[in-house]
Each structure stands twice: as C-alpha cells, then as structure tokens.
Design a protein around this motif. Structure first.
Motif, PDB file in Angstrom:
ATOM      1  N   THR A   1      -4.595   0.745 -17.213  1.00 14.51           N
ATOM      2  CA  THR A   1      -5.691   1.899 -17.375  1.00 14.51           C
ATOM      3  C   THR A   1      -5.235   3.046 -18.162  1.00 14.51           C
ATOM      4  N   LYS A   2      -3.713   3.420 -17.938  1.00 15.23           N
ATOM      5  CA  LYS A   2      -3.190   4.452 -18.875  1.00 15.23           C
ATOM      6  C   LYS A   2      -2.141   4.129 -19.616  1.00 15.23           C
ATOM      7  N   GLY A   3      -1.503   3.264 -19.449  1.00 19.74           N
ATOM      8  CA  GLY A   3      -0.479   2.726 -20.234  1.00 19.74           C
ATOM      9  C   GLY A   3       0.927   2.760 -19.727  1.00 19.74           C
ATOM     10  N   GLN A   4       1.952   2.343 -20.626  1.00 23.35           N
ATOM     11  CA  GLN A   4       3.309   2.243 -20.156  1.00 23.35           C
ATOM     12  C   GLN A   4       3.845   3.593 -19.947  1.00 23.35           C
ATOM     13  N   ASN A   5       3.804   4.667 -20.796  1.00 24.66           N
ATOM     14  CA  ASN A   5       4.235   5.890 -20.702  1.00 24.66           C
ATOM     15  C   ASN A   5       4.001   6.381 -19.072  1.00 24.66           C
ATOM     16  N   GLU A   6       2.614   6.377 -19.042  1.00 22.77           N
ATOM     17  CA  GLU A   6       2.148   6.875 -17.555  1.00 22.77           C
ATOM     18  C   GLU A   6       2.642   6.091 -16.596  1.00 22.77           C
ATOM     19  N   LEU A   7       2.956   4.872 -16.890  1.00 24.43           N
ATOM     20  CA  LEU A   7       3.602   3.979 -15.757  1.00 24.43           C
ATOM     21  C   LEU A   7       4.879   4.885 -15.435  1.00 24.43           C
ATOM     22  N   ILE A   8       5.815   5.059 -16.509  1.00 20.13           N
ATOM     23  CA  ILE A   8       7.202   5.611 -16.347  1.00 20.13           C
ATOM     24  C   ILE A   8       6.984   6.960 -15.601  1.00 20.13           C
ATOM     25  N   ASN A   9       6.226   7.555 -16.129  1.00 18.58           N
ATOM     26  CA  ASN A   9       5.886   9.122 -15.460  1.00 18.58           C
ATOM     27  C   ASN A   9       5.623   8.983 -14.019  1.00 18.58           C
ATOM     28  N   THR A  10       4.785   7.953 -13.567  1.00 16.50           N
ATOM     29  CA  THR A  10       4.262   7.758 -12.198  1.00 16.50           C
ATOM     30  C   THR A  10       5.461   7.468 -11.319  1.00 16.50           C
ATOM     31  N   ILE A  11       6.348   6.493 -11.715  1.00 14.17           N
ATOM     32  CA  ILE A  11       7.566   6.046 -11.231  1.00 14.17           C
ATOM     33  C   ILE A  11       8.337   7.387 -10.957  1.00 14.17           C
ATOM     34  N   LYS A  12       8.668   8.220 -11.974  1.00 10.77           N
ATOM     35  CA  LYS A  12       9.568   9.326 -11.858  1.00 10.77           C
ATOM     36  C   LYS A  12       8.876  10.403 -11.091  1.00 10.77           C
TER      37      LYS A  12
ATOM     38  N   GLY B   1       0.908  -1.317  -0.017  1.00  8.69           N
ATOM     39  CA  GLY B   1       0.074  -0.059   0.202  1.00  8.69           C
ATOM     40  C   GLY B   1       0.822   1.217  -0.080  1.00  8.69           C
ATOM     41  N   ILE B   2       2.244   1.223  -0.095  1.00  9.30           N
ATOM     42  CA  ILE B   2       2.901   2.349  -0.433  1.00  9.30           C
ATOM     43  C   ILE B   2       2.786   3.014  -1.881  1.00  9.30           C
ATOM     44  N   ARG B   3       2.170   4.259  -2.054  1.00  8.56           N
ATOM     45  CA  ARG B   3       1.841   4.863  -3.313  1.00  8.56           C
ATOM     46  C   ARG B   3       2.359   6.129  -3.664  1.00  8.56           C
ATOM     47  N   ASP B   4       3.131   6.695  -2.574  1.00 11.71           N
ATOM     48  CA  ASP B   4       3.742   8.109  -2.623  1.00 11.71           C
ATOM     49  C   ASP B   4       5.361   8.075  -2.233  1.00 11.71           C
ATOM     50  N   GLY B   5       6.100   9.343  -2.606  1.00 14.08           N
ATOM     51  CA  GLY B   5       7.503   9.303  -2.333  1.00 14.08           C
ATOM     52  C   GLY B   5       7.546   9.765  -0.818  1.00 14.08           C
ATOM     53  N   LEU B   6       6.434  10.507  -0.189  1.00 13.33           N
ATOM     54  CA  LEU B   6       6.637  10.552   1.254  1.00 13.33           C
ATOM     55  C   LEU B   6       6.574   9.390   1.889  1.00 13.33           C
ATOM     56  N   ASN B   7       5.600   8.563   1.879  1.00  8.59           N
ATOM     57  CA  ASN B   7       5.590   7.327   2.632  1.00  8.59           C
ATOM     58  C   ASN B   7       6.969   6.246   2.242  1.00  8.59           C
ATOM     59  N   THR B   8       7.273   6.334   1.011  1.00 11.23           N
ATOM     60  CA  THR B   8       8.636   5.841   0.616  1.00 11.23           C
ATOM     61  C   THR B   8       9.886   6.154   1.568  1.00 11.23           C
ATOM     62  N   ALA B   9       9.785   7.714   1.667  1.00 13.16           N
ATOM     63  CA  ALA B   9      10.758   8.055   2.481  1.00 13.16           C
ATOM     64  C   ALA B   9      10.701   7.504   4.031  1.00 13.16           C
ATOM     65  N   LYS B  10       9.302   7.381   4.261  1.00 17.66           N
ATOM     66  CA  LYS B  10       9.224   7.038   5.837  1.00 17.66           C
ATOM     67  C   LYS B  10       9.582   5.708   5.950  1.00 17.66           C
ATOM     68  N   ALA B  11       9.300   4.921   5.070  1.00 17.29           N
ATOM     69  CA  ALA B  11       9.909   3.313   5.033  1.00 17.29           C
ATOM     70  C   ALA B  11      11.322   3.284   4.956  1.00 17.29           C
ATOM     71  N   LEU B  12      12.119   4.112   4.206  1.00 20.34           N
ATOM     72  CA  LEU B  12      13.388   3.909   4.235  1.00 20.34           C
ATOM     73  C   LEU B  12      14.184   4.533   5.473  1.00 20.34           C
ATOM     74  N   ALA B  13      13.390   5.573   6.074  1.00 18.43           N
ATOM     75  CA  ALA B  13      13.933   6.178   7.294  1.00 18.43           C
ATOM     76  C   ALA B  13      13.954   5.187   8.480  1.00 18.43           C
ATOM     77  N   LEU B  14      12.660   4.256   8.361  1.00 19.47           N
ATOM     78  CA  LEU B  14      12.544   3.396   9.436  1.00 19.47           C
ATOM     79  C   LEU B  14      13.713   2.176   9.273  1.00 19.47           C
ATOM     80  N   GLY B  15      14.169   1.701   8.013  1.00 20.14           N
ATOM     81  CA  GLY B  15      15.376   1.054   7.845  1.00 20.14           C
ATOM     82  C   GLY B  15      15.080   0.096   6.549  1.00 20.14           C
ATOM     83  N   ALA B  16      14.066   0.247   5.948  1.00 17.99           N
ATOM     84  CA  ALA B  16      13.901  -0.534   4.686  1.00 17.99           C
ATOM     85  C   ALA B  16      14.929  -0.145   3.694  1.00 17.99           C
ATOM     86  N   LYS B  17      15.345  -1.138   2.980  1.00 17.16           N
ATOM     87  CA  LYS B  17      16.564  -0.855   1.877  1.00 17.16           C
ATOM     88  C   LYS B  17      15.612  -0.405   0.598  1.00 17.16           C
TER      89      LYS B  17
END
Length: 354
Positions: free
Chosen positions: A294-305, A264-280
């Motif tokens: 639903t939106k295609g490969q280009n939008e997937l790449i944009n989402t990760i960016k 259920g991690i879906r944004d950069g803020l929660n990613t930072a929290k996970a990493l701060a707690l010790g996740a690699k």
C-alpha cells in the motif's frame, strides 16, 4: 498448478481486503514493571542478536516472515523484501516453495531473494510432508541458511481443496531434521503452538520453533472469504493466542531451542515483551506485506526502523542494553492469559518475580 497459483493470488487480494491494523493487542495482559533507575543511555543499547547457538548473527531481532512466491507478483514482492532485509541486516523467509518443485518456470520468484541479498540470512519454506530430497532441493534453490516447515492444519480443514489427513508429520519432520545440514524451524501460520507440541518438536531435534500465534493474519477468515464456505464461521476464533503460546513454548523446551514469536506483533513495545518472555526474535509478515503493497518499499524500511526505535526506547526505560538483558526484566501476566496459563500448569509468577 494453475489452481495453486490462482489461490496464491486470491490470498494476496483477500489479505489486503481483510487487513485490520486495529486488531486487539496480543500482549494486552502482559505488563512491564517500570525501572525508575535504568542507569543506561540510548547509545548503550545494542539490538544485535543471534540464532542457533550463535551460528547466524543479525543486526536486530526482527524477521521478515514467510509471505509469498510462485506467482509473478510474488517475485516483485520478494525482491522488495529481500532488498529491505539487506539494508537492515535482518533475516527473511520466503513463502512455501512446494509449487516450484513441480513448475520450474517459477523458481525465479524465489531465487530473486538470494540474487537481491547474496550474503543475507534467508529461510526456505516447505510443508510438513515434503520428502528429504525435496527439502534439500528447496534449500538449495535459494541457498537458504535454514528451513521453515510450516504447519497450517486449520487452514487446510476449512479449505475446500485442503488436505484431510495429517498422519506422519512428526516422523517426517524428524527425518528431515536428522539429515538436512541446515537448521530446521517448525512454524505455525496463525494458530499457535502448545507446550506439549513444542516438547515433541524439541525432542526430535528442531533448532527453532516459530509459534505463529492467534492474533495476526487469520487464514480461516481468508479461506472462508475465498470459498464462501460457512464452516469457517465455526472456527474463526480457533487457536492459541500469541502471548499464551509463547509462554507455553518457552517454559516447555530446552534453552538451545530458539523460540521465534510471531502472530500479530506490530510495535516495538510488544517486541520487547516477546523478547523479555524468552523469544530470540520476532517474526512479522502481515504488517510488512500491507505496508509494502500500500505504501511501497521505502515506507517498509521506515516502518522497520520505527519498530527498532520503539524497541530501543522500551529497553532504555527498562535498563536493558541488549535483548538478552530483557529476559531479566519482570513481566506481570494478568487476566485471561494468567487464567489460561495457570490452568495449564504454568507458573506465571516466575516472570513477575525476576
């Protein structure tokens, strides 16, 4: 075999139907302490990290987690995911390859990831009771850099045709860990891993644990919808929430065991929290699959960016120039998460006082 393929198709259809991008924040009880003097520029921040004692180096701490394979639709999904992983320089995992052990005609739905991303980091995937020989075959099938062994007992329990015996899992995983040449990651699929189980896995030598906490894709809900079996109603809230599972695992295993946060991690803020707690790293499957379908490969790449940009901006405000420095940033844990963890014997003030 056709029944297994049909089930995979049903899982994809029901995933789209049930996907909810407004699920509760899995780190809502976890807050950063703002740093008013970060002494850092955005250009100073490097998201690069590594796994398994620096054996695998990646551009940013995101993993496209296990999704599918074994059906024709899965081949095109895996092709697109592998292409995105190649462009962004991040790892990806395939779905369970067990079906390809019995039906060689569908091996290409998995092999496509290596064809698309010949130099990338790719994780193979199997169940916990796969034989050593089959585990090796699964790894060789896609020239994998590591093997994910998934645990999905609640899903099996509510599945009409699911397994009902789970004896011997730990011993079998240990035999694979001892003899397989690539690192082994044990991964939950949405119900979380406790500190006690994490210690058992660390003791048998696994290289990584993917916590797969409660808060992302709910396979009990999917199986209930698929079979109309009302037993799922009883267990729909089963599992260890992602933030809690992450802390339990981080505090229970040696540093050389890499913890991957997912669920259920879906944004950069929660990613930072996970990493701060010790996740690699952070593993994401549901969000990426939904965007792709639903939106295609280009939008997937944009989402990760976008996630990477959000992570960098969070790190900038905290004064952390790389993921390792995030583990020095204080995180205050409150509410039900604090209550759970303290009742379980974990000192949450450790994170707040850094």
């Amino acid at each position: 075999m056709e029944k297994r393929k049909q089930r995979k198709l049903q899982h994809l259809d029901l995933f789209i139907k049930l996907f909810d991008n407004n699920r509760p924040d899995v780190f809502q009880n976890y807050s950063f302490v703002h740093n008013s003097l970060p002494e850092l520029s955005l250009s100073d921040i490097d998201l690069g990290t590594s796994l398994f004692n620096n054996k695998l180096k990646i551009n940013s701490p995101f993993i496209i987690n296990a999704i599918t394979g074994g059906i024709e639709q899965g081949k095109e999904i895996n092709r697109a995911l592998a292409s995105a992983a190649k462009e962004l320089g991040i790892p990806m995992a395939v779905g369970s390859q067990y079906v390809a052990l019995r039906d060689t005609s569908i091996i290409d739905t998995f092999k496509v990831v290596r064809e698309e991303n010949p130099k990338g980091i790719i994780f193979a995937n199997s169940g916990a009771m796969v034989s050593l020989q089959s585990a090796q075959t699964i790894v060789d099938m896609i020239e994998a850099n590591a093997l994910q062994i998934h645990l999905n007992i609640p899903q099996e329990v509510v599945m009409d045709e699911g397994d009902r015996s789970f004896k011997g899992y730990l011993f079998n995983i240990e035999q694979i860990v001892k003899r397989l040449e690539v690192p082994v990651i044990v991964k939950e699929v949405g119900f979380g891993i406790s500190g006690k189980v994490a210690r058992k896995l660390a003791d048998i030598g696994v290289s990584g644990i993917d916590i797969g906490g409660k808060g992302g894709t709910n396979f009990i809900e999917i199986e209930q919808e698929r079979s109309r079996n009302t037993i799922g109603n009883l267990f729909k809230d089963w599992g260890i929430p992602t933030g809690i599972s992450l802390v339990e695992c981080i505090k229970s295993v040696p540093e050389h065991v890499d913890i991957i946060a997912s669920g259920g991690i879906r944004d950069g803020l929660n990613t930072a929290k996970a990493l701060a707690l010790g996740a690699k790293c952070v593993g994401i499957a549901g969000l990426f699959l939904y965007i792709l379908l639903t939106k295609g490969q280009n939008e997937l790449i944009n989402t990760i960016k976008k996630l990477e940009k959000e992570l960098k901006l969070t790190m900038l405000m905290l004064g952390a120039k790389n993921p390792r420095e995030l583990t020095r940033c204080p995180v205050v844990i409150t509410g039900k998460s604090k209550e759970w963890l303290e009742l379980r014997g974990y000192d949450v003030s450790f994170f707040a006082k850094r």
